[in-house]
Design a protein around this motif. Structure first.
Motif, mmCIF file in Angstrom:
data_model
loop_
_atom_site.group_PDB
_atom_site.id
_atom_site.type_symbol
_atom_site.label_atom_id
_atom_site.label_comp_id
_atom_site.label_asym_id
_atom_site.label_seq_id
_atom_site.Cartn_x
_atom_site.Cartn_y
_atom_site.Cartn_z
ATOM 1 N N ARG A 127 0.633 -1.095 -0.335
ATOM 2 C CA ARG A 127 -0.013 -0.283 -0.006
ATOM 3 C C ARG A 127 0.725 1.356 0.174
ATOM 4 O O ARG A 127 1.245 1.855 -1.030
ATOM 5 C CB ARG A 127 -1.009 -0.319 1.592
ATOM 6 C CG ARG A 127 -2.126 -0.455 1.681
ATOM 7 C CD ARG A 127 -3.265 0.097 0.305
ATOM 8 N NE ARG A 127 -3.942 -0.950 -0.167
ATOM 9 C CZ ARG A 127 -4.812 -2.102 0.146
ATOM 10 N NH1 ARG A 127 -5.530 -1.516 0.942
ATOM 11 N NH2 ARG A 127 -5.521 -2.882 0.183
ATOM 12 N N ILE A 156 1.938 1.652 -3.462
ATOM 13 C CA ILE A 156 1.222 2.010 -4.284
ATOM 14 C C ILE A 156 0.920 3.672 -3.232
ATOM 15 O O ILE A 156 0.500 4.756 -5.287
ATOM 16 C CB ILE A 156 -0.647 1.364 -4.294
ATOM 17 C CG1 ILE A 156 -0.019 0.051 -4.723
ATOM 18 C CG2 ILE A 156 -0.987 1.636 -4.712
ATOM 19 C CD1 ILE A 156 -0.369 -0.737 -4.508
ATOM 20 N N LYS A 157 0.491 4.062 -3.017
ATOM 21 C CA LYS A 157 0.040 5.599 -2.878
ATOM 22 C C LYS A 157 1.827 6.297 -3.445
ATOM 23 O O LYS A 157 1.279 7.240 -3.812
ATOM 24 C CB LYS A 157 0.417 5.825 -1.218
ATOM 25 C CG LYS A 157 -1.414 5.335 -0.842
ATOM 26 C CD LYS A 157 -1.458 5.368 0.684
ATOM 27 C CE LYS A 157 -2.739 4.898 0.968
ATOM 28 N NZ LYS A 157 -3.271 5.285 2.746
ATOM 29 N N ALA A 214 0.975 6.623 -7.236
ATOM 30 C CA ALA A 214 0.450 6.315 -7.882
ATOM 31 C C ALA A 214 -0.580 7.164 -8.816
ATOM 32 O O ALA A 214 -1.088 7.317 -10.032
ATOM 33 C CB ALA A 214 -1.304 6.605 -6.942
ATOM 34 N N ARG A 257 -6.735 2.432 -8.503
ATOM 35 C CA ARG A 257 -6.156 1.258 -8.069
ATOM 36 C C ARG A 257 -7.115 0.466 -8.531
ATOM 37 O O ARG A 257 -8.528 0.307 -7.418
ATOM 38 C CB ARG A 257 -6.238 1.368 -6.845
ATOM 39 C CG ARG A 257 -5.252 1.050 -5.478
ATOM 40 C CD ARG A 257 -5.562 0.591 -4.176
ATOM 41 N NE ARG A 257 -5.953 1.468 -2.980
ATOM 42 C CZ ARG A 257 -6.864 1.012 -2.236
ATOM 43 N NH1 ARG A 257 -6.824 -0.619 -2.394
ATOM 44 N NH2 ARG A 257 -7.838 1.214 -2.111
ATOM 45 N N SER A 271 -7.463 -3.892 -7.256
ATOM 46 C CA SER A 271 -7.192 -4.079 -5.648
ATOM 47 C C SER A 271 -7.948 -5.545 -6.428
ATOM 48 O O SER A 271 -8.930 -5.842 -6.433
ATOM 49 C CB SER A 271 -7.910 -2.919 -4.982
ATOM 50 O OG SER A 271 -7.931 -3.859 -3.080
ATOM 51 N N ASP A 277 -8.791 6.626 -5.143
ATOM 52 C CA ASP A 277 -9.039 6.979 -3.427
ATOM 53 C C ASP A 277 -8.848 8.803 -3.483
ATOM 54 O O ASP A 277 -8.881 8.689 -2.472
ATOM 55 C CB ASP A 277 -7.204 5.890 -3.379
ATOM 56 C CG ASP A 277 -6.984 5.330 -3.715
ATOM 57 O OD1 ASP A 277 -7.958 3.754 -2.651
ATOM 58 O OD2 ASP A 277 -6.321 4.533 -3.687
ATOM 59 N N VAL A 294 -3.784 2.005 -14.388
ATOM 60 C CA VAL A 294 -4.306 2.060 -13.223
ATOM 61 C C VAL A 294 -3.059 1.503 -12.323
ATOM 62 O O VAL A 294 -2.119 1.315 -12.831
ATOM 63 C CB VAL A 294 -5.322 1.019 -12.955
ATOM 64 C CG1 VAL A 294 -6.440 0.721 -13.958
ATOM 65 C CG2 VAL A 294 -4.757 -1.206 -13.766
ATOM 66 N N VAL A 295 -3.201 1.131 -11.038
ATOM 67 C CA VAL A 295 -1.953 0.832 -10.161
ATOM 68 C C VAL A 295 -2.780 -0.149 -9.446
ATOM 69 O O VAL A 295 -3.419 -0.635 -9.158
ATOM 70 C CB VAL A 295 -1.525 1.740 -9.065
ATOM 71 C CG1 VAL A 295 -0.724 0.980 -8.387
ATOM 72 C CG2 VAL A 295 -1.469 3.424 -9.406
ATOM 73 N N ASP A 336 -3.317 -2.813 -7.294
ATOM 74 C CA ASP A 336 -2.741 -3.460 -5.778
ATOM 75 C C ASP A 336 -3.119 -5.323 -5.555
ATOM 76 O O ASP A 336 -3.917 -5.821 -5.179
ATOM 77 C CB ASP A 336 -3.776 -2.172 -4.968
ATOM 78 C CG ASP A 336 -3.632 -3.276 -3.351
ATOM 79 O OD1 ASP A 336 -2.452 -3.675 -3.373
ATOM 80 O OD2 ASP A 336 -4.264 -2.471 -2.577
#
Length: 119
Positions: free
Chosen positions: A16, A19-20, A23, A28, A30, A45, A92-93, A95
């Motif tokens: 996490r 990712i933050k 980003a 995200r 997930s 987010d 996208v990222v 997660d």
């Protein structure tokens, strides 16, 4: 007495954090898996809302018999990619939570990439 943090919790926290940091305003993707199903959510987010979601329960209705195998995870990846593109999201990222990038998680990610998502 404080509860000892598990390896899964430490890995989740580490993922996490990265990712933050990386980003840059992208939603995200997930992933959560259980013994019987695998789930994917596309989360914004910044506004704290879910853009799209998919699960092997829905994908299983379209043909695959089991919801806990690699083929079902690939179906979920394709499904989340098509729903994201409908909403206008391409980048996208990813997660993976605390799960290792292996097996069902890897199959979902690769199918989402083939479906048109970039991460």
């Amino acid at each position: 007495m404080a509860k000892k943090e598990s390896l899964f919790d430490r890995r989740t926290r580490r993922v996490r954090f990265r990712i933050k940091k990386d980003a840059n305003g992208r939603p995200r993707l997930s992933v959560h898996r259980s013994g019987q199903h695998i789930y994917a959510q596309l989360i914004d987010d910044a506004s704290n809302r879910t853009i799209a979601s998919a699960s092997s329960g829905e994908a299983g209705k379209s043909g695959s018999a089991k919801g806990y195998n690699v083929a079902a995870a690939a179906e979920v990846g394709k499904l989340i990619a098509s729903r994201a593109i409908e909403k206008g999201v391409r980048q996208v990222v990813f997660d993976r939570g605390g799960y290792l990038y292996h097996g069902r998680v890897k199959a979902l990610a690769e199918a989402a990439r083939e479906g048109g998502l970039e991460f």
